[in-house]
Design an enzyme around this catalytic site. Structure first.
Site, PDB file in Angstrom:
ATOM      1  N   CYS B 150       0.839  -1.205   0.000  1.00 39.62           N
ATOM      2  CA  CYS B 150       0.000   0.000   0.000  1.00 39.62           C
ATOM      3  C   CYS B 150       0.880   1.264   0.000  1.00 39.62           C
ATOM      4  CB  CYS B 150      -0.968  -0.052   1.178  1.00 39.62           C
ATOM      5  SG  CYS B 150      -2.356   1.063   0.982  1.00 39.62           S
ATOM      6  N   GLU B 151       0.738   2.123   0.986  1.00 39.95           N
ATOM      7  CA  GLU B 151       1.580   3.325   0.989  1.00 39.95           C
ATOM      8  C   GLU B 151       3.056   2.933   1.069  1.00 39.95           C
ATOM      9  OE1 GLU B 151       1.409   5.858   4.422  1.00 39.95           O
ATOM     10  OE2 GLU B 151       2.073   7.619   3.316  1.00 39.95           O
TER      11      GLU B 151
END
Lengths: 270, 368
Positions: B150-151
């Protein structure tokens, strides 16, 4: 830690009014569940009493369950304890995935009440323009969500109205239908300009109120030589800058002595 | 019942036909202690710590030969890395260790208001770069494989784009690259995070972050909940009831709750870059996102890339991830589409099996 305002809720009045629209929209659902007659939803006071009683019942059940399971000795942050509380919290229904966000936003922006320390100032703050705007925007936001619930109600009646009247279908089936329609309508609402605009305005109003509150508190602190949030933030900024400088210098020295790997692509001295 | 009387809770439940289940489930729930739902229990040792950031190496499983070079797992600043090791039978970490992967993980800790000035530059070219150097020194290697989530996938991408000589393989999972990719997703329930962020003025975002110093974990948690409105509505009643009959299912539910509740604040300066420069302005694919004063060029990603995404990801719509194929400079690009949603990639048993075996085989083929 970062600011963690407590869950003070000065918008309770607006919330109670919102409950009327909420219950109106959910009337067939509750009727199906309880198979009893519904309260007079045109009377907000009666609705408040009703909700209070439901809440009391659930709180009692939670206490009893927690005692039986031995959870009463567990800390409040115990995940099973928190989950059990939510399971028995009728408010979970009213949040419905949209108002919970509003609650969090409002709780965060409204900040902590400091009743003993600054009661007079707090009262003054609530007489400000920012407070009035926050109340108004909160109400308008809830009006938008209430309209979505009204659409859910209308669609639900269109789809299963006859079944309800004739007693066809199980409560479970009706519940599933209700959820499907609610999901559709709430997701559609969330993407509407009307909703996004209302939420943006309530967020903005909350932050403006919070800013006003902070200024008031800082004025109070300054007259008593107490460090302010702004001063501490400045300090954090200075320390951050110094940390970066020290780190860059240490890195330069280490690279010169060959004790660390050379970095060719970083430009910020790290 | 009188008109103003609250419906009796027991009669309501009986009408649903679930009174016994409800009471039994609540009773079972009430008997669970915190120690019963521990997460991230796979043994690991601390390799390096700097301020709130910790680097760990997972202890290889006895009797299993280590068959790969070091792989560093990089989670995002939103949420905790414990997602990859929620429980023993659904742990990506354990699945990879069992296959012989030499596994490290960086834990960003819980940033506080004192960390509000940390930027994405700091996380990439300061903390992450130090973690990579530590691993390379320790392993006596010149290159490492990075697995970003994800991030954390974005942080990994930024690092790899500017430090390609240190990155042997880049594995991205549920990672946004094109932050406006949601506009190409036809499922109306996907991408609300993108829509919500774009609906805010820059000044709103700045004020939100300035007011609290950081981007509050409570805010991000509530936005995630808002994305699945009815799921939020039914979670603690219908869904919970469905799992209470089975103790193992109930414990799994609670482990997930524990992970969800552990949502750190995102450092303010980095949050502004994340929300304004990436989510709103979509600078990464335009080549205008700068790190340490230099633009990040995705064409510089010339190492082998495995890009894993979820077909029904409502948080990172798949077009946000798959855009990388057009923009990366590598000739060795592989995509893996997993069924299910965002978190399902890591908690669904089916996805876990596909992910860990594909990832391992892909790595082994690129060990030379």
């Amino acid at each position: 830690m970062s600011d963690k305002p407590t869950a003070s809720n000065p918008l309770m009045d607006a919330w109670l009014a919102g409950q009327k629209a909420f219950l109106d929209a959910q009337a067939p659902f509750w009727q199906e569940l309880s198979q009893g007659s519904l309260p007079d939803t045109s009377d907000p006071d009666q609705l408040s009493i009703l909700f209070r009683r439901v809440n009391e019942q659930c709180r009692s059940l939670f206490d009893a369950m927690a005692a039986i399971g031995g959870l009463e000795d567990e800390p409040e942050e115990n995940v099973a304890r928190q989950t059990l509380r939510r399971m028995l919290d009728p408010m979970q229904f009213s949040y419905a995935g949209v108002d919970e966000v509003n609650q969090v936003l409002l709780n965060l922006v409204e900040g902590t009440d400091v009743p003993d320390l600054m009661e007079l100032e707090r009262q003054r703050l609530k007489a400000t323009r920012e407070w009035a705007v926050l109340k108004r925007e909160g109400t308008e936001y809830r009006a938008v969500t209430a309209m979505a619930w009204a659409r859910v109600y209308r669609r639900f009646l269109e789809e299963v109205g006859e079944d309800l009247a004739s007693g066809t279908g199980s409560p479970y089936q009706h519940f599933e239908t209700w959820l499907r329609i609610a999901n559709d309508e709430l997701i559609r609402m969330q993407r509407s300009e009307e909703y996004l605009d209302a939420q943006r305005r309530v967020l903005r109003a909350g932050l403006n109120y919070r800013e006003r509150e902070r200024k008031l508190i800082e004025d109070w602190c300054e007259t008593r030589s107490i460090p302010t949030r702004s001063e501490i933030d400045d300090l954090h900024g200075i320390v951050y800058g110094l940390r970066k400088e020290v780190r860059a210098l240490k890195r330069q020295v280490a690279e010169r002595h060959g004790t660390v790997r050379k970095r060719v692509n970083t430009a910020n001295g790290t | 019942m009188e008109r103003n009387e609250a419906p009796d809770l027991r009669s309501v439940l009986e009408n649903l036909g679930t009174a016994a289940d409800f009471l039994e489930g609540a009773g079972r729930l009430a008997g669970i202690a915190d120690k019963d739902v521990e997460v991230a229990t796979t043994p690991k040792e601390l390799v390096f710590r700097q301020e709130k950031v910790s680097l760990y190496r997972y202890r290889p499983i006895e009797g299993v030969e280590v068959r790969t070079g070091p792989v560093l797992i990089v989670y995002g600043l939103i949420g905790r890395y414990t997602m990859i090791d929620l429980q023993e039978d659904r742990s990506l970490v354990r699945n990879l260790l069992l296959r012989g992967v030499d596994l490290y993980v960086v834990d960003w800790g819980h940033p506080t208001r004192a960390d509000q000035n940390l930027t994405l530059d700091d996380y990439v070219n300061w903390y992450l770069a130090d973690c990579v150097d530590q691993i390379l020194d320790r392993a006596g290697r010149e290159e490492i494989s990075i697995l970003g989530i994800c991030e954390g996938g974005v942080l990994s991408t930024l690092y790899a784009a500017q430090n390609g000589e240190r990155v042997k393989n880049l594995i991205l999972t549920i990672t946004p690259i094109d932050f406006h990719g949601d506009l190409r997703d036809t499922d109306g329930s996907h991408g609300f995070l993108n829509v919500w962020t774009r609906s805010l003025d820059d000044s709103d975002i700045r004020k939100l972050v300035d007011t609290f110093g950081n981007l509050s974990g409570e805010i991000t948690a509530s936005i995630f909940q808002m994305m699945t409105p009815v799921k939020t509505l039914t979670k603690y009643n219908r869904d919970l009831l469905a799992v209470t009959a089975n103790e193992e299912s109930l414990l799994n539910f609670l482990r997930m709750e524990k992970w969800l509740a552990d949502r750190p604040d995102h450092p303010g300066a980095g949050a502004l870059q994340w929300l304004i420069e990436l989510y709103k302005e979509n600078r990464l694919i335009k080549g205008t996102f700068e790190l340490s004063g230099k633009p990040v060029c995705l064409e510089a990603l010339t190492m082998p890339i495995l890009n894993v995404y979820a077909e029904h990801d409502h948080i990172i719509p798949s077009p946000c991830s798959t855009r990388l194929k057009e923009l990366a400079g590598t000739d060795d690009y592989t995509e893996l589409a997993l069924p299910g949603g965002h978190v399902g990639v890591y908690v669904s048993r089916k996805c876990q099996g596909i992910l860990s075996s594909t990832l391992f085989e892909w790595l082994i083929e690129r060990q030379k």
